[in-house]
Design a protein around this motif. Structure first.
Motif, mmCIF file in Angstrom:
data_model
loop_
_atom_site.group_PDB
_atom_site.id
_atom_site.type_symbol
_atom_site.label_atom_id
_atom_site.label_comp_id
_atom_site.label_asym_id
_atom_site.label_seq_id
_atom_site.Cartn_x
_atom_site.Cartn_y
_atom_site.Cartn_z
ATOM 1 N N LEU A 96 0.839 -1.143 0.158
ATOM 2 C CA LEU A 96 -0.048 -0.049 -0.045
ATOM 3 C C LEU A 96 0.777 1.317 -0.005
ATOM 4 C CD1 LEU A 96 -2.713 -1.091 2.624
ATOM 5 C CD2 LEU A 96 -2.690 -1.527 0.257
ATOM 6 N N TYR A 97 1.790 1.282 -0.733
ATOM 7 C CA TYR A 97 3.038 2.722 -0.855
ATOM 8 C C TYR A 97 2.311 3.376 -1.574
ATOM 9 C CZ TYR A 97 3.302 -0.312 -5.070
ATOM 10 O OH TYR A 97 3.252 -1.244 -6.497
ATOM 11 N N GLY A 98 2.967 4.459 -1.516
ATOM 12 C CA GLY A 98 2.540 5.929 -2.082
ATOM 13 C C GLY A 98 2.877 6.004 -3.595
ATOM 14 N N ILE A 99 2.481 7.353 -4.087
ATOM 15 C CA ILE A 99 2.735 7.640 -5.372
ATOM 16 C C ILE A 99 4.299 8.123 -5.394
ATOM 17 C CG2 ILE A 99 0.366 7.987 -6.085
ATOM 18 C CD1 ILE A 99 0.702 10.869 -5.778
ATOM 19 N N SER A 106 10.771 11.231 1.018
ATOM 20 C CA SER A 106 10.359 10.041 0.072
ATOM 21 C C SER A 106 11.142 8.625 0.578
ATOM 22 C CB SER A 106 10.390 10.505 -1.180
ATOM 23 O OG SER A 106 11.787 10.762 -1.480
ATOM 24 N N VAL A 107 10.620 7.809 0.032
ATOM 25 C CA VAL A 107 11.011 6.637 0.206
ATOM 26 C C VAL A 107 11.180 5.678 -0.742
ATOM 27 C CG1 VAL A 107 10.881 4.290 1.879
ATOM 28 C CG2 VAL A 107 10.393 6.720 2.770
ATOM 29 N N LYS A 108 12.280 4.958 -0.793
ATOM 30 C CA LYS A 108 12.439 3.829 -1.933
ATOM 31 C C LYS A 108 11.973 2.459 -1.564
ATOM 32 C CE LYS A 108 15.749 6.091 -5.122
ATOM 33 N NZ LYS A 108 16.939 5.914 -5.663
ATOM 34 N N ILE A 112 9.629 -3.020 -4.973
ATOM 35 C CA ILE A 112 8.627 -2.329 -5.884
ATOM 36 C C ILE A 112 9.472 -2.004 -7.029
ATOM 37 C CG2 ILE A 112 6.707 -1.330 -6.417
ATOM 38 C CD1 ILE A 112 6.416 -3.217 -4.345
ATOM 39 N N ASP A 113 10.121 -0.813 -6.768
ATOM 40 C CA ASP A 113 10.873 -0.299 -7.912
ATOM 41 C C ASP A 113 12.007 0.441 -7.013
ATOM 42 O OD1 ASP A 113 9.528 1.853 -7.094
ATOM 43 O OD2 ASP A 113 7.788 1.418 -8.556
ATOM 44 N N ARG A 169 -1.428 8.024 -2.094
ATOM 45 C CA ARG A 169 -1.314 6.610 -2.217
ATOM 46 C C ARG A 169 -1.514 5.936 -3.645
ATOM 47 N NH1 ARG A 169 -4.618 2.706 2.181
ATOM 48 N NH2 ARG A 169 -4.817 0.864 0.964
ATOM 49 N N GLU A 170 -0.551 5.158 -3.820
ATOM 50 C CA GLU A 170 -0.996 4.661 -5.180
ATOM 51 C C GLU A 170 -2.100 3.535 -5.342
ATOM 52 O OE1 GLU A 170 0.491 4.184 -9.233
ATOM 53 O OE2 GLU A 170 1.862 4.804 -7.651
#
Length: 208
Positions: A96-99, A106-108, A112-113, A169-170
């Motif tokens: 449930l990560y963000g956009i 910000s976080v990597k 995911i990518d 949120r994505e």
């Protein structure tokens, strides 16, 4: 209350799972009904669990001749603890990560990518967990313990926090943005916000 805990656990599991199945991916589960019972593979809906709690509490209180809000209020003032821990788990598991964003915090999510993303799980842990816990307990223990107030405020405040945080949120990849460019979570939050306002008006304003 010990008996109520059993109702609560069953209601959370059934409501959370069925809510996810019905709200977020009904076509897939209709085609693969056996997958519905595989809760260990993930897929639980908070709003589904909330509906399950309400339904389970209704049956419990009806059988025990109790006031439903005296129990739902207890759940309301305690549940932000569980929400906080759940969102922290989502963060640790890269769920449930963000956009994508360029904000300094910000976080990597390397699972995911390689993109810088909003830590939306942390936003939710702070607002839906810590802030909500403080506000609800302040109202319930310092202002009034009137039946139904904590429950209605939970629906109102949680829905507000969830609605605005969803912008960072994505969206679910298989759903995306739908009505008025809102996510499914935002649409459901609007519905629960309205329900919370109705309950607040009925249980606090009218009966005041």
């Amino acid at each position: 209350f010990d008996d109520y805990i059993t109702y609560l656990i069953i209601s959370i599991i059934l409501g959370g799972r069925l809510g996810y199945v019905i709200i977020y991916d009904p076509i897939y589960f209709i085609s693969n009904p056996v997958e519905i019972i595989k809760i260990w593979q993930g897929g639980m809906s908070f709003h589904g669990a909330l509906i399950g709690i309400i339904i389970g509490t209704h049956f419990f209180c009806k059988n025990k001749n109790q006031n439903i809000f005296s129990y739902l209020d207890v759940v309301a003032v305690c549940s932000p603890i569980g929400i906080f821990l759940g969102r922290i788990s989502n963060f640790i598991n890269s769920e449930l990560y963000g956009i994508e964003t360029n904000v300094p915090w910000s976080v990597k999510f390397i699972k995911i990518d390689d993109l810088n993303r909003h830590p939306s799980q942390i936003y939710e842990a702070i607002f839906e967990g810590i802030f909500l816990f403080i506000l609800l307990n302040l109202f319930h223990f310092k202002i009034t313990k009137k039946n139904g107030l904590a429950s209605s405020l939970f629906l109102i405040l949680y829905s507000l926090f969830r609605f605005f945080i969803e912008f960072t949120r994505e969206p679910d990849t298989h759903i995306g943005l739908i009505l008025f460019n809102m996510s499914m979570g935002q649409i459901i939050s609007v519905i629960f916000f309205i329900i919370g306002m109705i309950l607040f008006y009925k249980n606090y304003v009218v009966e005041k």
